[in-house]
Design a protein around this motif. Structure first.
Motif, PDB file in Angstrom:
ATOM      1  N   VAL A  56      -3.563   5.698   1.542  1.00  0.00           N
ATOM      2  CA  VAL A  56      -4.927   5.364   1.941  1.00  0.00           C
ATOM      3  C   VAL A  56      -5.746   6.648   1.901  1.00  0.00           C
ATOM      4  O   VAL A  56      -5.392   7.636   2.551  1.00  0.00           O
ATOM      5  CB  VAL A  56      -4.967   4.748   3.353  1.00  0.00           C
ATOM      6  CG1 VAL A  56      -6.406   4.432   3.746  1.00  0.00           C
ATOM      7  CG2 VAL A  56      -4.099   3.498   3.422  1.00  0.00           C
ATOM      8  N   VAL A 115       0.835  -1.198   0.000  1.00  0.00           N
ATOM      9  CA  VAL A 115       0.000   0.000   0.000  1.00  0.00           C
ATOM     10  C   VAL A 115       0.870   1.248   0.000  1.00  0.00           C
ATOM     11  O   VAL A 115       1.762   1.389   0.835  1.00  0.00           O
ATOM     12  CB  VAL A 115      -0.949   0.013   1.221  1.00  0.00           C
ATOM     13  CG1 VAL A 115      -1.689   1.348   1.315  1.00  0.00           C
ATOM     14  CG2 VAL A 115      -1.945  -1.136   1.107  1.00  0.00           C
ATOM     15  N   LEU A 152      -7.540   1.857  -0.687  1.00  0.00           N
ATOM     16  CA  LEU A 152      -6.125   1.505  -0.586  1.00  0.00           C
ATOM     17  C   LEU A 152      -5.517   1.503  -1.987  1.00  0.00           C
ATOM     18  O   LEU A 152      -6.033   0.843  -2.895  1.00  0.00           O
ATOM     19  CB  LEU A 152      -5.960   0.121   0.054  1.00  0.00           C
ATOM     20  CG  LEU A 152      -6.092   0.018   1.577  1.00  0.00           C
ATOM     21  CD1 LEU A 152      -7.448   0.515   2.061  1.00  0.00           C
ATOM     22  CD2 LEU A 152      -5.882  -1.437   2.029  1.00  0.00           C
TER      23      LEU A 152
END
Length: 504
Positions: free
Chosen positions: A32, A29, A124
């Protein structure tokens, strides 16, 4: 206008005390994005006896959010569903009605549950900016609309994979959540949980393990009937291999009704068997054409370019297009027909009140062995007759008849496998080899008929017919090779015959 997408998601339990871990630390990731909270209002529809829910199918009308409208979700695998969407309207859109027809039959769908959700969304994104998944925390309130007026409330976490995302990423997110004390949900969907938590208190029937011959046969029959019903929407949507799989299920079911005549009354199932034969025939038109086209294209691909005279590929494409024109509409018409609906009703009636004979109460090791051996002997007689004539039309017809018997014997062994174990498994495997070899022979017979017609058409159009004749000769050689191999393949299958009852 309806469209569809494949939905891959996981659900997790949550409480007021649950705190999300730092999602930015999930492997892969990059960022976010908190999208805020949206209010969703969804009314779920089903028959009064909840046929859709029993099949893990959901139909809802939802407002709020970015995808307001009608949503039909069809199960594909664990955590995977196909979602078909349609524009918002007051009544169920016709296309979605068609896709649930095999489940609901004549029954009406009514509102059964209303879910009000406050969805807190987090998106994400990967380090390269690619969307990976959407994680939402949903505060849900469920209201029963039919079959009671109970309510329920809970909070859950849902992680949905982005389009074309790697399913392994859901495992990565799941590990992060579980390390933070978040546990997977026991319910596969919000609707399932809502129905369970708002259901009236009733005793649930216990499912016993199959014990008698009748129990085992009915398990197999139910599995094939369920496949026919479940594949109906897939065939309507034109999904790959769906027509073939439905056709196989109809053949397996029809074969079981004929094989296990001492378990299920053949007089009571004769009409159903005829309808199954009709459906398999209708489904087979396109499948047989598809197999033949692929075979002929492969034969042309085998030839050196120096031996391909004239527009052979163009002529084959024209023939294929002419043979398959309007096929999707024709199959849909079959599934929409009153005759098909009658078949589905007959399947439901068979499973609700099966016409069992005294053989159904026998131990499976006795009754199922008897039935499998009988089909095996029937195949042996047909193969012996098929090997008697000289090569030619009579032998071709006899081998085709033996192929049908091999298929029936194989299906009989497959149906008996849960009860008879390894001997039935071995027999089914060997019988499949016989069936495949005889199928290769029959495919060559059909291919040669088509090749002769193509050669005649080419000649009439002033085109060279040499290439068609050359391919015809190769198909002749393939048929001769299958005939030479048959005695040895059949000998191995005969040795795998179930010789005595297994189990009890």
């Amino acid at each position: 206008m309806a469209d569809s997408k494949r939905e891959v998601e996981r659900k997790y339990e949550a409480t007021d005390a649950t705190r999300l871990p730092d999602l930015g630390r999930v492997a892969g990731v990059g960022s976010v994005a908190h999208e805020g909270v949206m209010e969703l209002d969804a009314v779920y529809y089903d028959t009064e006896d909840l046929r859709l829910a029993a099949a893990k199918v959901t139909l809802r009308r939802r407002t709020g959010g970015s995808d307001a409208g009608w949503h039909l979700k069809l199960p594909v695998a664990a955590d995977v569903r196909d979602e078909i969407r349609a524009a918002l309207s007051e009544t169920v859109p016709a296309r979605l009605t068609a896709l649930i027809r095999s489940r609901v039959l004549d029954a009406s769908v009514v509102p059964v549950v209303r879910l009000l959700s406050a969805r807190d969304v987090h998106v994400l994104t990967g380090t390269d900016g690619t969307p990976l998944a959407e994680l939402s925390v949903d505060e849900v309130r469920a209201e029963r609309l039919h079959g009671g007026d109970r309510t329920a409330a809970w909070t859950e976490i849902e992680v949905e994979l982005a389009d074309d995302g790697d399913p392994a990423f859901l495992d990565t997110v799941g590990r992060t959540l579980e390390e933070a004390g978040v546990r997977p949900s026991a319910s596969h969907s919000k609707l399932a949980r809502a129905l369970e938590e708002t259901a009236p208190e009733v005793a649930r029937p216990r499912e016993d393990e199959p014990r008698t011959a009748g129990d085992h046969v009915l398990v197999y029959v139910r599995r094939q009937a369920e496949a026919i019903v479940a594949l109906d929407p897939a065939v309507r949507r034109g999904l790959p291999d769906s027509v073939h799989r439905m056709r196989v299920a109809t053949r397996r079911l029809r074969s079981a009704l004929r094989t296990y005549r001492r378990v299920l009354d053949p007089e009571a199932t004769r009409a159903l068997g005829a309808e199954l034969k009709w459906l398999a025939g209708e489904l087979g038109v396109d499948r047989d054409q598809e197999v033949l086209d692929a075979r002929l294209r492969a034969r042309l691909d085998e030839l050196p370019r120096t031996l391909a005279f004239g527009p052979v590929r163009a002529r084959l494409r024209l023939r294929s297009a002419a043979g398959r024109g309007g096929s999707r509409r024709r199959i849909t018409a079959v599934l929409d027909s009153a005759r098909h609906l009658g078949l589905l009703r007959a399947l439901e009636a068979l499973l609700a009140d099966p016409p069992l004979l005294p053989g159904a109460d026998a131990p499976p090791g006795d009754e199922l062995t008897r039935a499998v051996r009988k089909d095996h002997k029937r195949l042996a007689r047909r193969i012996a007759r098929a090997l008697e004539p000289q090569p030619g039309p009579d032998r071709d017809a006899a081998l085709h008849s033996a192929r049908k018997a091999a298929k029936r014997a194989r299906y009989a062994a497959e149906a008996a496998r849960p009860a008879l174990g390894k001997p039935a498994k071995k027999a089914a495997k060997r019988l499949k080899a016989v069936q495949s070899l005889l199928g290769e022979h029959q495919d060559s017979v059909v291919a040669r008929e088509t090749l002769r017609a193509l050669a005649v058409q080419a000649h009439a159009a002033g085109e060279p017919s040499f290439t068609w004749g050359l391919v015809y000769g190769r198909e002749e050689a393939a048929a001769e090779a299958a005939e030479r191999a048959l005695p040895g393949v059949w000998h191995r299958a005969a040795r795998a015959r179930i010789r005595r009852s297994s189990g009890s």
